[in-house]
Design a protein around this motif. Structure first.
Motif, PDB file in Angstrom:
ATOM      1  N   ALA A 105     -20.445  92.220  36.557  1.00  0.00           N
ATOM      2  CA  ALA A 105     -19.708  91.927  37.791  1.00  0.00           C
ATOM      3  C   ALA A 105     -18.603  90.910  37.552  1.00  0.00           C
ATOM      4  O   ALA A 105     -18.179  90.212  38.487  1.00  0.00           O
ATOM      5  N   ARG A 106     -18.117  90.826  36.320  1.00  0.00           N
ATOM      6  CA  ARG A 106     -17.059  89.868  35.981  1.00  0.00           C
ATOM      7  C   ARG A 106     -15.927  90.603  35.262  1.00  0.00           C
ATOM      8  O   ARG A 106     -16.142  91.659  34.672  1.00  0.00           O
ATOM      9  N   PRO A 107     -14.715  90.046  35.293  1.00  0.00           N
ATOM     10  CA  PRO A 107     -13.616  90.670  34.548  1.00  0.00           C
ATOM     11  C   PRO A 107     -13.841  90.553  33.057  1.00  0.00           C
ATOM     12  O   PRO A 107     -14.320  89.527  32.574  1.00  0.00           O
ATOM     13  N   GLY A 108     -13.489  91.614  32.349  1.00  0.00           N
ATOM     14  CA  GLY A 108     -13.628  91.616  30.900  1.00  0.00           C
ATOM     15  C   GLY A 108     -12.363  91.124  30.230  1.00  0.00           C
ATOM     16  O   GLY A 108     -11.380  90.752  30.883  1.00  0.00           O
ATOM     17  N   VAL A 109     -12.376  91.121  28.902  1.00  0.00           N
ATOM     18  CA  VAL A 109     -11.236  90.607  28.138  1.00  0.00           C
ATOM     19  C   VAL A 109     -10.557  91.718  27.337  1.00  0.00           C
ATOM     20  O   VAL A 109      -9.835  91.447  26.391  1.00  0.00           O
ATOM     21  N   SER A 110     -10.796  92.951  27.732  1.00  0.00           N
ATOM     22  CA  SER A 110     -10.108  94.068  27.089  1.00  0.00           C
ATOM     23  C   SER A 110      -9.091  94.624  28.073  1.00  0.00           C
ATOM     24  O   SER A 110      -9.422  94.931  29.216  1.00  0.00           O
ATOM     25  N   VAL A 111      -7.857  94.725  27.620  1.00  0.00           N
ATOM     26  CA  VAL A 111      -6.762  95.243  28.433  1.00  0.00           C
ATOM     27  C   VAL A 111      -6.275  96.543  27.817  1.00  0.00           C
ATOM     28  O   VAL A 111      -5.840  96.564  26.661  1.00  0.00           O
ATOM     29  N   ASP A 112      -6.357  97.632  28.581  1.00  0.00           N
ATOM     30  CA  ASP A 112      -5.922  98.905  28.023  1.00  0.00           C
ATOM     31  C   ASP A 112      -4.542  99.331  28.518  1.00  0.00           C
ATOM     32  O   ASP A 112      -3.910 100.197  27.901  1.00  0.00           O
ATOM     33  N   TYR A 113      -4.075  98.735  29.603  1.00  0.00           N
ATOM     34  CA  TYR A 113      -2.727  99.022  30.086  1.00  0.00           C
ATOM     35  C   TYR A 113      -2.030  97.717  30.437  1.00  0.00           C
ATOM     36  O   TYR A 113      -2.623  96.828  31.065  1.00  0.00           O
ATOM     37  N   TRP A 114      -0.765  97.653  30.020  1.00  0.00           N
ATOM     38  CA  TRP A 114       0.061  96.472  30.247  1.00  0.00           C
ATOM     39  C   TRP A 114       1.327  96.855  31.008  1.00  0.00           C
ATOM     40  O   TRP A 114       1.834  97.965  30.851  1.00  0.00           O
ATOM     41  N   GLY A 115       1.847  95.914  31.781  1.00  0.00           N
ATOM     42  CA  GLY A 115       3.180  96.088  32.337  1.00  0.00           C
ATOM     43  C   GLY A 115       4.217  95.883  31.245  1.00  0.00           C
ATOM     44  O   GLY A 115       3.876  95.542  30.099  1.00  0.00           O
ATOM     45  N   GLN A 116       5.456  96.068  31.626  1.00  0.00           N
ATOM     46  CA  GLN A 116       6.531  96.007  30.633  1.00  0.00           C
ATOM     47  C   GLN A 116       6.887  94.568  30.247  1.00  0.00           C
ATOM     48  O   GLN A 116       7.610  94.349  29.279  1.00  0.00           O
ATOM     49  N   GLY A 117       6.402  93.615  30.989  1.00  0.00           N
ATOM     50  CA  GLY A 117       6.723  92.214  30.728  1.00  0.00           C
ATOM     51  C   GLY A 117       7.988  91.790  31.460  1.00  0.00           C
ATOM     52  O   GLY A 117       8.964  92.544  31.509  1.00  0.00           O
ATOM     53  N   THR A 118       7.967  90.597  32.008  1.00  0.00           N
ATOM     54  CA  THR A 118       9.125  90.024  32.685  1.00  0.00           C
ATOM     55  C   THR A 118       9.362  88.634  32.138  1.00  0.00           C
ATOM     56  O   THR A 118       8.469  87.780  32.222  1.00  0.00           O
ATOM     57  N   LEU A 119      10.539  88.424  31.561  1.00  0.00           N
ATOM     58  CA  LEU A 119      10.882  87.075  31.112  1.00  0.00           C
ATOM     59  C   LEU A 119      11.302  86.266  32.325  1.00  0.00           C
ATOM     60  O   LEU A 119      12.294  86.607  32.978  1.00  0.00           O
ATOM     61  N   VAL A 120      10.550  85.230  32.622  1.00  0.00           N
ATOM     62  CA  VAL A 120      10.886  84.334  33.716  1.00  0.00           C
ATOM     63  C   VAL A 120      11.321  83.006  33.121  1.00  0.00           C
ATOM     64  O   VAL A 120      10.553  82.361  32.398  1.00  0.00           O
ATOM     65  N   THR A 121      12.535  82.637  33.404  1.00  0.00           N
ATOM     66  CA  THR A 121      13.101  81.381  32.919  1.00  0.00           C
ATOM     67  C   THR A 121      13.154  80.383  34.066  1.00  0.00           C
ATOM     68  O   THR A 121      13.644  80.722  35.161  1.00  0.00           O
ATOM     69  N   VAL A 122      12.637  79.209  33.829  1.00  0.00           N
ATOM     70  CA  VAL A 122      12.698  78.139  34.836  1.00  0.00           C
ATOM     71  C   VAL A 122      13.848  77.220  34.466  1.00  0.00           C
ATOM     72  O   VAL A 122      13.804  76.536  33.437  1.00  0.00           O
ATOM     73  N   SER A 123      14.871  77.252  35.267  1.00  0.00           N
ATOM     74  CA  SER A 123      16.063  76.458  34.982  1.00  0.00           C
ATOM     75  C   SER A 123      16.881  76.297  36.257  1.00  0.00           C
ATOM     76  O   SER A 123      16.910  77.199  37.109  1.00  0.00           O
ATOM     77  N   SER A 124      17.555  75.175  36.346  1.00  0.00           N
ATOM     78  CA  SER A 124      18.423  74.948  37.510  1.00  0.00           C
ATOM     79  C   SER A 124      19.807  75.541  37.277  1.00  0.00           C
ATOM     80  O   SER A 124      20.658  75.530  38.169  1.00  0.00           O
TER      81      SER A 124
END
Lengths: 124, 111
Positions: A105-124
């Protein structure tokens, strides 16, 4: 074929809130066999788990980020989202959404599908 | 500082075998048989190579194998190929408070 499509801004100002959404297609986010999570990777560094949610709304957070993070799910839209507030330059990273297996009843640590990834930059 | 410790780099020649170690504690690797390994090529999302310590997802070559002893897990790649050159990350289920911890990653160079 399951697909996870991420959306959200690539630039966030310091002290503001980072918001990302992951839309699942080709399968149901309400599938009881899976959890849905967010993982990030600062440039040139390793992977870091942030948060995970079950379709019922049960949430799990990395303890050191818990005070700033909210993960939510919208089963009607087959989406889940991440909000990270009070961001600093240290939150600059590629953010991935992911489908995780389960351990009982807990989340596992195996990921079989991933999103494409988003680079998020923190900057003013 | 990552929760799990991996060597920064390993290398091997084509056809050889290499082993990447991943050291944790009784609260993660030593306490559960839920260790996964991911392969990541530059600018790509990670790919699951091993889960539940020893299991391979469909499509992963049997050249990749996983094991665990005490608080240390290992990934062995036999018959090295050029396309195996990548970063490899271990991770483990942890306790009911921490849930999921990663290693810092190991860069595999195929000479």
């Amino acid at each position: 074929q399951l697909q996870l499509q991420q959306s959200g801004p690539g630039l966030v100002k310091p002290s503001e809130t980072l918001s990302l959404t992951c839309t699942v297609s080709g399968g149901s986010i309400s599938n009881s066999n899976y959890y849905w999570g967010w993982i990030r990777q600062p440039p040139g560094k390793g992977l870091e788990w942030i948060a995970t949610i079950y379709y019922t709304g049960s949430t799990y957070y990395k303890p050191s980020l818990k005070s700033r993070v909210t993960i939510s799910v919208d089963t009607s839209k087959n989406q889940f989202s991440l909000r990270l507030n009070s961001v600093t330059a240290a939150d600059t990273a590629v953010y991935y959404c992911a489908r995780q297996g389960r351990i009982g009843a807990r989340p596992g640590v195996s990921v079989d599908y991933w999103g494409q990834g988003t680079l998020v930059t923190v900057s003013s | 500082q990552s929760a799990l410790t991996q060597p920064r780099s390993v290398s091997g020649s084509p056809g050889q075998s290499v082993t990447i170690s991943c050291t944790g504690t009784n609260s993660d690797i030593g306490g559960y048989n839920f260790v996964s390994w991911y392969q990541q090529h530059p600018d790509k999302a990670p790919k699951l190579m091993i889960y539940d310590v020893t299991k391979r997802p469909s499509g992963v070559p049997d050249r990749f194998s996983g094991s665990k002893s005490g608080n240390m897990a290992s990934l062995t790649i036999s018959g090295l190929q050029a396309e195996d050159e990548a970063d490899y990350y271990c991770c483990s289920y942890a306790d009911n408070y921490t849930f999921w911890v990663f290693g810092g990653g190991t860069k595999l160079t195929v000479l």
